[in-house]
Design an enzyme around this catalytic site. Structure first.
Site, PDB file in Angstrom:
ATOM      1  N   GLY A   1       0.790  -1.228   0.000  1.00 47.28           N
ATOM      2  CA  GLY A   1       0.000   0.000   0.000  1.00 47.28           C
ATOM      3  C   GLY A   1       0.821   1.277   0.000  1.00 47.28           C
TER       4      GLY A   1
ATOM      5  N   HIS B   1       3.999   1.608  -7.923  1.00 50.22           N
ATOM      6  CA  HIS B   1       2.874   0.680  -7.786  1.00 50.22           C
ATOM      7  C   HIS B   1       1.895   0.847  -8.958  1.00 50.22           C
ATOM      8  CE1 HIS B   1       3.847   1.285  -3.335  1.00 50.22           C
ATOM      9  NE2 HIS B   1       3.958  -0.019  -3.471  1.00 50.22           N
TER      10      HIS B   1
ATOM     11  N   GLY C   1       8.190  -5.603  -8.934  1.00 46.05           N
ATOM     12  CA  GLY C   1       9.123  -4.569  -9.388  1.00 46.05           C
ATOM     13  C   GLY C   1      10.577  -5.034  -9.287  1.00 46.05           C
ATOM     14  N   GLN C   2      11.367  -4.608 -10.260  1.00 45.24           N
ATOM     15  CA  GLN C   2      12.811  -4.895 -10.261  1.00 45.24           C
ATOM     16  C   GLN C   2      13.534  -4.170  -9.142  1.00 45.24           C
ATOM     17  OE1 GLN C   2      14.934  -6.696 -11.844  1.00 45.24           O
ATOM     18  NE2 GLN C   2      14.140  -7.246 -13.855  1.00 45.24           N
ATOM     19  N   LYS C   3      12.871  -3.164  -8.550  1.00 41.85           N
ATOM     20  CA  LYS C   3      13.528  -2.432  -7.474  1.00 41.85           C
ATOM     21  C   LYS C   3      13.910  -3.403  -6.355  1.00 41.85           C
ATOM     22  CE  LYS C   3      12.839   0.948  -4.002  1.00 41.85           C
ATOM     23  NZ  LYS C   3      12.064   0.269  -2.957  1.00 41.85           N
TER      24      LYS C   3
ATOM     25  N   VAL D   1      10.743   2.258 -11.344  1.00 46.46           N
ATOM     26  CA  VAL D   1      10.163   3.575 -11.647  1.00 46.46           C
ATOM     27  C   VAL D   1      10.826   4.602 -10.729  1.00 46.46           C
ATOM     28  CG1 VAL D   1       8.032   4.923 -11.749  1.00 46.46           C
ATOM     29  CG2 VAL D   1       8.000   2.487 -12.333  1.00 46.46           C
TER      30      VAL D   1
ATOM     31  N   SER E   1       9.627   4.839  -3.616  1.00 41.54           N
ATOM     32  CA  SER E   1       9.430   3.912  -2.502  1.00 41.54           C
ATOM     33  C   SER E   1       8.475   4.554  -1.506  1.00 41.54           C
ATOM     34  CB  SER E   1      10.781   3.648  -1.818  1.00 41.54           C
ATOM     35  OG  SER E   1      10.573   3.051  -0.555  1.00 41.54           O
ATOM     36  N   SER E   2       7.632   3.740  -0.904  1.00 40.19           N
ATOM     37  CA  SER E   2       6.746   4.279   0.141  1.00 40.19           C
ATOM     38  C   SER E   2       7.593   4.849   1.274  1.00 40.19           C
ATOM     39  CB  SER E   2       5.837   3.176   0.691  1.00 40.19           C
ATOM     40  OG  SER E   2       5.158   2.538  -0.359  1.00 40.19           O
TER      41      SER E   2
HETATM   42  P1  AMP Z   1       5.761  -2.615  -1.746  1.00 38.95           P
HETATM   43  O1  AMP Z   1       4.419  -2.004  -1.548  1.00 38.95           O
HETATM   44  O2  AMP Z   1       6.900  -1.708  -1.412  1.00 38.95           O
HETATM   45  O3  AMP Z   1       5.868  -3.987  -1.101  1.00 38.95           O
HETATM   46  O4  AMP Z   1       5.909  -2.879  -3.301  1.00 38.95           O
HETATM   47  C1  AMP Z   1       4.935  -3.605  -4.013  1.00 38.95           C
HETATM   48  C2  AMP Z   1       5.482  -3.933  -5.375  1.00 38.95           C
HETATM   49  O5  AMP Z   1       5.811  -2.725  -6.048  1.00 38.95           O
HETATM   50  C3  AMP Z   1       6.774  -4.775  -5.345  1.00 38.95           C
HETATM   51  O6  AMP Z   1       6.742  -5.711  -6.412  1.00 38.95           O
HETATM   52  C4  AMP Z   1       7.843  -3.732  -5.569  1.00 38.95           C
HETATM   53  O7  AMP Z   1       9.015  -4.260  -6.164  1.00 38.95           O
HETATM   54  C5  AMP Z   1       7.135  -2.794  -6.521  1.00 38.95           C
HETATM   55  N1  AMP Z   1       7.767  -1.467  -6.479  1.00 38.95           N
HETATM   56  C6  AMP Z   1       7.929  -0.665  -5.402  1.00 38.95           C
HETATM   57  N2  AMP Z   1       8.588   0.463  -5.762  1.00 38.95           N
HETATM   58  C7  AMP Z   1       8.857   0.349  -7.084  1.00 38.95           C
HETATM   59  C8  AMP Z   1       9.518   1.160  -8.036  1.00 38.95           C
HETATM   60  N3  AMP Z   1      10.049   2.338  -7.711  1.00 38.95           N
HETATM   61  N4  AMP Z   1       9.600   0.722  -9.301  1.00 38.95           N
HETATM   62  C9  AMP Z   1       9.068  -0.475  -9.656  1.00 38.95           C
HETATM   63  N5  AMP Z   1       8.425  -1.285  -8.808  1.00 38.95           N
HETATM   64  C10 AMP Z   1       8.318  -0.893  -7.545  1.00 38.95           C
END
Ligand code: AMP
Length: 281
Positions: free
Chosen positions: A31, A37, A147-149, A176, A185-186
């Site tokens: 979230g 996202h 995400g590749q991040k 991204v 990033s959150s």
């Molecule tokens: P999270 O909410 O941080 O657990 O991320 C959820 C999904 O979004 C995961 O697959 C992350 O790798 C992807 N994600 C988060 N930030 C980025 C970003 N800047 N670029 C690409 N994917 C992202």
């Protein structure tokens, strides 16, 4: 867009879609949506008839002294953003249903979980693998997008899906970034103005390494030293790790040949940030 909290409700909805012959993509998230996202959701929407976005701040992937209780949350705003991206369902399960009393079944992906982020976050990937396996079992999507991040997470999940014969296509989505290059990033919301400046040291270090390799430098130790110097020249930064190695096996290397993954984790004040790139000879 439906907001579903119960596991049985989620199962019923997907069963209906499957009976209609429609395809389903899952985007697992914690979230507090940003453009990273939303870009995953857009991609999912272009590939499947229905997109399920799971929103679950998974306690099992946080260490005892990590930011579980402070992790940013805004369900109302998230629901608006997801609906706008054509998401069919936001799945927000309760922690007590995901981890019922007496819960004792965990998935550990050996090897790939141990290095990099696994060093300072020893139980992190056990939590990630377990929640993603549960989501894949509940939603039974045709595909799931990551995400590749979080590239180590992506490798762990790919390995788990192969090892457990889970019938799902795992799709990687590029990182991204903000206009100035910072990976979205959150957790970027934790940064004050001065830390936000220091946070740029990560992407700048990646670009520096890319330039060194483009100019013919193949020496891992030299590239790592240059990255260290760059990051340490910013205030409030502390390097957790700099990894240079095989993009699939995560075996470290000293010489940059072929495709080599460069990954960083850096503390900026109290916030731990990660970023990575693929160095190509
Ligand atoms: P999270 O909410 O941080 O657990 O991320 C959820 C999904 O979004 C995961 O697959 C992350 O790798 C992807 N994600 C988060 N930030 C980025 C970003 N800047 N670029 C690409 N994917 C992202």
């Amino acid at each position: 867009m439906k907001i579903i909290n119960s596991i049985s409700g989620m199962r019923k909805l997907v069963l209906k879609w499957k009976q209609e012959g429609l395809s389903v993509a899952l985007v697992p998230t914690m979230g507090f949506f940003h453009e990273g996202h939303l870009s995953l959701m857009r991609s999912a929407r272009s590939k499947a008839d229905h997109v399920v976005v799971s929103l679950f701040v998974n306690p099992a992937q946080f260490g005892p002294n990590e930011d579980l209780n402070h992790y940013p949350r805004d369900l109302e705003q998230d629901a608006k953003l997801a609906e706008d991206k054509g998401v069919s369902c936001l799945f927000c399960p309760d922690a007590k249903d995901i981890y019922p009393p007496g819960f004792q079944t965990w998935i550990r992906v050996e090897g790939l979980s141990h290095g990099l982020c696994g060093v300072s976050r020893p139980e992190h990937f056990r939590g990630v693998a377990t929640i993603v396996a549960k989501l894949l079992i509940i939603v039974q999507p045709d595909m799931a997008i990551f995400g590749q991040k979080d590239f180590q997470q992506l490798l762990v999940i790919r390995r788990m899906v192969r090892d457990l014969n889970i019938p799902v296509n795992i799709i990687a989505h590029p990182i991204v970034r903000e206009p100035d290059g910072l990976a979205m990033s959150s957790r970027n919301t934790y940064l004050n103005a001065q830390e936000r400046e220091s946070a740029l040291s990560l992407v700048q270090a990646l670009r520096l390494a890319e330039r060194m390799v483009a100019l013919g430098n193949r020496s891992g130790p030299e590239v790592i030293q240059a990255i260290k110097n760059h990051i340490q020249s910013f205030s409030n930064t502390k390097i957790d790790y700099i990894f240079l190695g095989d993009p699939e096996s995560l075996k470290q290397c000293r010489e940059i040949v072929g495709e080599t993954r460069l990954a960083l984790a850096v503390w900026v004040g109290k916030t731990r940030l990660i970023d990575n790139t693929l160095l190509k000879q």
